[in-house]
Design a protein around this motif. Structure first.
Motif, mmCIF file in Angstrom:
data_model
loop_
_atom_site.group_PDB
_atom_site.id
_atom_site.type_symbol
_atom_site.label_atom_id
_atom_site.label_comp_id
_atom_site.label_asym_id
_atom_site.label_seq_id
_atom_site.Cartn_x
_atom_site.Cartn_y
_atom_site.Cartn_z
ATOM 1 N N UNK D 348 56.513 35.227 37.327
ATOM 2 C CA UNK D 348 56.506 36.659 37.663
ATOM 3 C C UNK D 348 55.902 37.507 36.536
ATOM 4 N N UNK D 349 55.992 37.003 35.305
ATOM 5 C CA UNK D 349 55.326 37.740 34.234
ATOM 6 C C UNK D 349 53.814 37.743 34.471
ATOM 7 N N UNK D 350 53.287 36.600 34.861
ATOM 8 C CA UNK D 350 51.854 36.539 35.202
ATOM 9 C C UNK D 350 51.549 37.461 36.379
ATOM 10 N N UNK D 351 52.469 37.499 37.330
ATOM 11 C CA UNK D 351 52.284 38.390 38.469
ATOM 12 C C UNK D 351 52.271 39.847 38.036
ATOM 13 N N UNK D 352 53.175 40.186 37.129
ATOM 14 C CA UNK D 352 53.230 41.553 36.605
ATOM 15 C C UNK D 352 51.940 41.903 35.866
ATOM 16 N N UNK D 353 51.510 41.016 35.011
ATOM 17 C CA UNK D 353 50.288 41.285 34.216
ATOM 18 C C UNK D 353 49.096 41.498 35.135
ATOM 19 N N UNK D 354 49.008 40.688 36.160
ATOM 20 C CA UNK D 354 47.933 40.845 37.140
ATOM 21 C C UNK D 354 48.046 42.199 37.825
ATOM 22 N N UNK D 355 49.279 42.551 38.193
ATOM 23 C CA UNK D 355 49.482 43.797 38.913
ATOM 24 C C UNK D 355 49.124 45.002 38.049
ATOM 25 N N UNK D 356 49.383 44.900 36.772
ATOM 26 C CA UNK D 356 49.016 46.001 35.869
ATOM 27 C C UNK D 356 47.510 46.243 35.887
ATOM 28 N N UNK D 357 46.775 45.158 35.915
ATOM 29 C CA UNK D 357 45.312 45.305 35.975
ATOM 30 C C UNK D 357 44.910 45.908 37.313
ATOM 31 N N UNK D 358 45.486 45.389 38.381
ATOM 32 C CA UNK D 358 45.155 45.922 39.707
ATOM 33 C C UNK D 358 45.471 47.415 39.786
ATOM 34 N N UNK D 359 46.632 47.798 39.283
ATOM 35 C CA UNK D 359 47.021 49.210 39.301
ATOM 36 C C UNK D 359 46.036 50.052 38.494
ATOM 37 N N UNK D 360 45.675 49.551 37.338
ATOM 38 C CA UNK D 360 44.759 50.307 36.471
ATOM 39 C C UNK D 360 43.411 50.499 37.152
ATOM 40 N N UNK D 361 42.978 49.494 37.880
ATOM 41 C CA UNK D 361 41.706 49.614 38.603
ATOM 42 C C UNK D 361 41.806 50.723 39.655
ATOM 43 N N UNK D 362 42.922 50.767 40.370
ATOM 44 C CA UNK D 362 43.088 51.814 41.380
ATOM 45 C C UNK D 362 43.087 53.195 40.728
ATOM 46 N N UNK D 363 43.806 53.286 39.647
ATOM 47 C CA UNK D 363 43.834 54.570 38.935
ATOM 48 C C UNK D 363 42.439 54.945 38.459
ATOM 49 N N UNK D 364 41.753 53.978 37.927
ATOM 50 C CA UNK D 364 40.396 54.201 37.440
ATOM 51 C C UNK D 364 39.480 54.672 38.562
ATOM 52 N N UNK D 365 39.601 54.046 39.722
ATOM 53 C CA UNK D 365 38.753 54.433 40.851
ATOM 54 C C UNK D 365 39.060 55.863 41.286
ATOM 55 N N UNK D 366 40.348 56.228 41.207
ATOM 56 C CA UNK D 366 40.712 57.587 41.586
ATOM 57 C C UNK D 366 40.258 58.616 40.561
ATOM 58 N N UNK D 367 40.415 58.275 39.293
ATOM 59 C CA UNK D 367 40.160 59.247 38.226
ATOM 60 C C UNK D 367 38.751 59.109 37.672
ATOM 61 N N UNK D 368 38.013 58.150 38.153
ATOM 62 C CA UNK D 368 36.617 57.949 37.749
ATOM 63 C C UNK D 368 36.467 57.836 36.228
ATOM 64 N N UNK D 369 37.311 57.031 35.630
ATOM 65 C CA UNK D 369 37.208 56.804 34.186
ATOM 66 C C UNK D 369 37.822 55.454 33.839
ATOM 67 N N UNK D 370 37.640 55.034 32.611
ATOM 68 C CA UNK D 370 38.227 53.784 32.150
ATOM 69 C C UNK D 370 39.722 53.951 31.936
ATOM 70 N N UNK D 371 40.455 52.904 32.231
ATOM 71 C CA UNK D 371 41.903 52.906 32.029
ATOM 72 C C UNK D 371 42.282 51.676 31.201
ATOM 73 N N UNK D 372 43.115 51.912 30.198
ATOM 74 C CA UNK D 372 43.580 50.787 29.375
ATOM 75 C C UNK D 372 44.712 50.038 30.079
ATOM 76 N N UNK D 373 44.778 48.772 29.809
ATOM 77 C CA UNK D 373 45.860 47.947 30.345
ATOM 78 C C UNK D 373 46.998 47.955 29.327
ATOM 79 N N UNK D 374 48.277 48.075 29.791
ATOM 80 C CA UNK D 374 49.398 48.014 28.840
ATOM 81 C C UNK D 374 49.358 46.720 28.022
#
Lengths: 376, 376, 376, 376
Positions: D348-374
């Motif tokens: 599940x930690x791997x699942x979480x890490x993956x999800x963080x990237x996926x979330x950041x991509x969505x945010x990035x697409x919405x905000x049209x900028x780069x987003x750092x991964x935690x």
């Protein structure tokens, strides 16, 4: 003969050789009312110039491009120099009413490109940018298929241009590593090609967002004394939105270990798809949803039939041509356009449009945000 | 359940495993009115037998095939033994009215095959030879295309079957090297497949001319004491004329370094062509002259659509299946045929016809001349 | 210049064009002490001759080969005629001490070939048969790998040469369909190449057994009036035993629908394997058992590095060359040999040896049995 | 048997079938101290549930996941539901001390994923996310090669995941089109895989910049009455910077006409490169700069040797496996980990890490900028 087109070339390296080869071959295979005359070659390095002129039969030599451009026994100036010289040579050539063929990228930036375009238009000369891949038969066939409506709505245009010659740590510092001489690195050299191709095939880019990287910061100088600081990018990636809603990606790198000159296009559309790879440039992959359902598949078209673009003049089917042939096709079309007084493409406007995208990508990489492309 | 088909298997090695796997999986994916029951497993080696029966859930065990064949709680005898035992087991099974699935090649020679066919027909049981490659979806699709008339007149049927496991000098002497146990080597094992496929797809062979070779004459015994003399062929090549005038070639070898299980078919015909390779068994290449001229090319059909043979029961498109699935398809069709009392193919007649070709090739190799195939 | 090698060419069709192109390009890329001078072109058809000579810059013209061969301003006679004329021209050229380049197959039969060889040896001139595929860089690399011992003992040499231009029923009757003018059909044209290559790469053939077929017996005459009877083979297959025990197969056909110029070699050996396909002539597939076990696989070598044979003179890695370049390589080596007075290969002896195999295959197809190849 | 691991599965569709198949096959090929027992299946739709349970032999049935999770005759809960249910089921399962296998993406967002991770850790149960592609033998081999240091410094990790099932305008509205049920569209479904793989193979992503597109805004409802508004993405592209300086790209789309399940990885590094394509999942392409210079090339490793990961239990070399086998490998490792009380990955930690990237991509697409991964 009075009807020859007298060519003066500036630059004797890789592109100088490729263009020379094309001038020497074109009339053996294409019927031209006015064939080229290899009138003058120019290079600042006299020994390179001598060897080059002798090998390819250039009749006269100049070590100053200003001088060559001003000669009145030249009809066409062919620019194969480092990028930083493209604009000054082209503008000077236009002023003395020479037709112009210029290597890509057209210039150091869009401002320079616009000056070149303005000068060429004002002089009413033929002007062409050497995006030679438009005249790979497989890509000319792709263009035909698209114009026939066989692709439908474009969803994706994905391009990569992979080379690997910089993976070697010992590869020396050359002008291409200096951003002041090249304007950029892999970007201007490789993305220039891949940015021109969607404009040729599917349409205009609206906005871009890119990233760049320099993997090796210092390289040994060729004189063996110390190192030079690499300031030009080793790789540039960018995403693109097209005006018609398609989504695209572009990746150029000189660090793709194992890939030598691997330019791959993937075009996915509502009715069909196309795949191309420059390392197998005689082939085009085409998938059509209009094939019967259980028979659909990517078909590998060997683009060597006499019915294929440019191929009726060469050899029988299956006898493949090489990378250099694209220059023969390009120069054939240019010379014909000069004779007939017709426009020829890609011209300096195409060069400018490409440069606008390249510039926007650089700005985007610096500012870490999306940048819109000017409307024209 | 009363409606189960009770299976008895003889042989617990490679093919025994492949068949067991198929019996255990078939009902999970195919709707069978009478599913298989894994009733009895048989092997002369008790320890192999125990491990095998436990792993795959065979309910009972026998070390004598005669005993197993005579049991009345068996409906279907599945023969996965060395070739020398195929005929005696099959004939005995027929005599006790068992349905029979027999591994290929059907027998040691055509005489044996005919005895098996006669026995099965007399007993009025289902009989099948395990030419499982007929049920590779890509080859079943090939069959469909041919039946739809999309190939036209056949000019060429070229088959190779390349493996490389005997290149290793240290590979030990096994029963397959002994002509008395296998009847032949690569020939019966590999050409049996490639000879069945043209009969399935394009028609009957009229005459053959072959050659064989043993590259390594002695191999180490598995017990570490000395070597065994290799008497079975390492490779057999042959040319073939088909009744309809097509010309064919067949090459089987276990010395094709780098090729693991590479069975390639090339079928060239007046309207279209087909290419297949078992190492990429989910793909079929199809070239059609009815495609538009400048768009013709070999298209690579990914045979994973629900419209493709056998595939609607598995996974969504692009989710490939493996080699073992061919046995599931085969056994599904066999069990259905048993339930419905209908014939199923390839049957022992197909096995006999294949064996006649194999025999003729051996004769041809010995006598160094062309040999005609019997008319039936 | 006094140091030029003055060339006279006979024949202006496909091969005449390919050779002309090579003469015109060779000095642009290869350093030759004595470059070629395109002195005279010869053809019985004056209008073909005029167009040809003008396009490629041949300085003078002849409509009689006898006349051209006897001119004393010719150093090298290049024979690109129908096969029936190879011997008389070559023998006449030798008698007037001309060096000779002759297209393949060398002659109508081995007797003719021997006359040519004797004449050339007696005249002490350079003699070469245009088996240009020896100078495909990928095949020259294959030769290097074999000479370095990387393949070990050869088990199999399998060659196919597939084309499809005769599948079209409307393709007209041409000289190649007339056995009197060509000696054979696909056999002499295509198997000549594939028979030369094992001699170049792996060794001599000991015996052959072949079969031929004519699929379309009548073809329309080009003048539109009636049909001509096809007497030359459409396809020839044969099996071969090599002296060192390897087993081989050869298949040439002009009825391989979808294959345009598909010459595939498969060489399987004890240490490694090689695969080549002329439609992707810049690539060579190499499998080595000396790679680490779990990393073994066919590697696709893109034969465009400066370290690869012939490639240091062309373009950077990944910039592929075409079919025509093989003639440039061939002619470069021939001209160098003439200058230096050294032998050059493949010579008329190679042509003779190839012809002996071709003849034996024809005899075998007629007599339906194996035929031994003469020892020399 | 007391030593069986009793499984309860929730969800009976595509993934439910794939997991069921794996549970039923795993013991036939892998030696497990505690084999799985198919104890209970759960679905809200009774008719789907009945058919599913009967086909795959699930012993009992539930229509409420809450009820099933609370049963004490279940050891392992396997979650194959729409994404919106992953978190509640997993948390509930952990609270009753069940081991958990959860399909990907792990959750609707990273917050949910963290709750699942916390719950599983607190309960001290085994937890695994079904990133089954880690157990494709070719990718497990890639991992080995990287761990052995054969790649060196990573420059590029480029992934695409192409499908085309939404190109069809008539494809109906399903839960995957509703962002409320899936969290995202192609992104969560396909990029979840391609984001997990670089974490498995080469390292952590530092920042992303993405774009998404919905090409078809309305789709017909399955009941035939009107249309549903598509709110989940049809395609998501993003660029990525890795912590170690590598540059990457990721493109997932369901509009890649002609590509069915085409997941391609390209990893370019200082010493070697790797290429993989899921549609040919038995193959791995490997280019090594440590091969001799003129012999370098991408070698195509057929990953079917007994020395390759997971393959010693299946079939002889060259006998390919299918997509479904990856689940057998995954479940074998999970069951073993449960028996041995050892951790198993991806968890599940791997699942979480993956999800963080996926979330950041969505945010990035919405905000049209780069987003750092935690950072973690």
């Amino acid at each position: 003969m009075s009807n020859e087109i007298k060519v003066g070339i500036v630059g004797t390296q890789f592109m100088g050789r490729a263009h020379s080869n094309a001038y020497r071959r074109v009339s053996d295979f294409f019927d031209l009312p006015a064939p080229p005359l290899l009138r003058a070659a120019c290079d600042v390095n006299p020994s390179d110039l001598d060897a080059f002129a002798q090998r390819f039969g250039w009749q006269t030599k100049e070590t100053s491009w200003e001088k060559m451009v001003s000669r009145d026994d030249i009809d066409l100036v062919d620019i194969c120099t480092p990028n930083v010289l493209h604009m000054p040579i082209a503008v000077a050539a236009a002023k003395t009413s020479k037709h112009i063929l210029c290597e890509k990228p057209i210039a150091m930036n869009a401002d320079e490109a616009r000056k070149m375009l303005d000068a060429a238009r004002q002089a009413n000369v033929r002007h062409m940018v050497a995006f030679n891949y438009r005249r790979v038969p497989a890509l000319a066939l792709a263009k035909q298929l698209i114009e026939q409506g066989k692709l439908g709505r474009i969803f994706h245009f994905n391009a990569v241009y992979y080379q690997d010659w910089l993976v070697d740590l010992n590869f020396p510092f050359v002008w291409r590593h200096d951003i002041k001489k090249g304007g950029s690195g892999a970007h201007g050299d490789m993305n220039a090609h891949t940015v021109d191709l969607p404009r040729f095939l599917v349409g205009e880019i609206e906005a871009v967002c890119g990233a760049q990287q320099i993997f090796i910061k210092e390289r040994p100088l060729q004189n063996g004394k110390g190192t030079g600081a690499v300031t030009a990018d080793d790789t540039v990636y960018f995403l693109a939105r097209f005006r018609d809603g398609a989504l695209g990606s572009f990746m150029a790198t000189r660090f793709a270990t194992g890939r030598k000159n691997f330019l791959r296009l993937e075009i996915f559309a509502s009715e069909a798809s196309l795949i191309f790879n420059l390392e197998r440039l005689n082939e085009l992959q085409f998938y059509s949803r209009s094939d019967e359902g259980s028979e659909q598949g990517f078909r590998n078209i060997l683009v060597t039939e006499s019915s294929h673009p440019f191929m009726n003049t060469w050899w029988p089917p299956g006898h493949i041509i090489g990378w250099e042939h694209t220059f023969v096709h390009e120069i054939s079309d240019l010379l014909l356009a000069i004779t007939e007084g017709e426009p020829v493409y890609p011209d300096f406007y195409d060069g400018l449009r490409c440069q606008q995208v390249l510039d926007a990508v650089c700005q985007s990489a610096n500012e870490k945000r999306w940048i819109d492309i000017p409307e024209k």
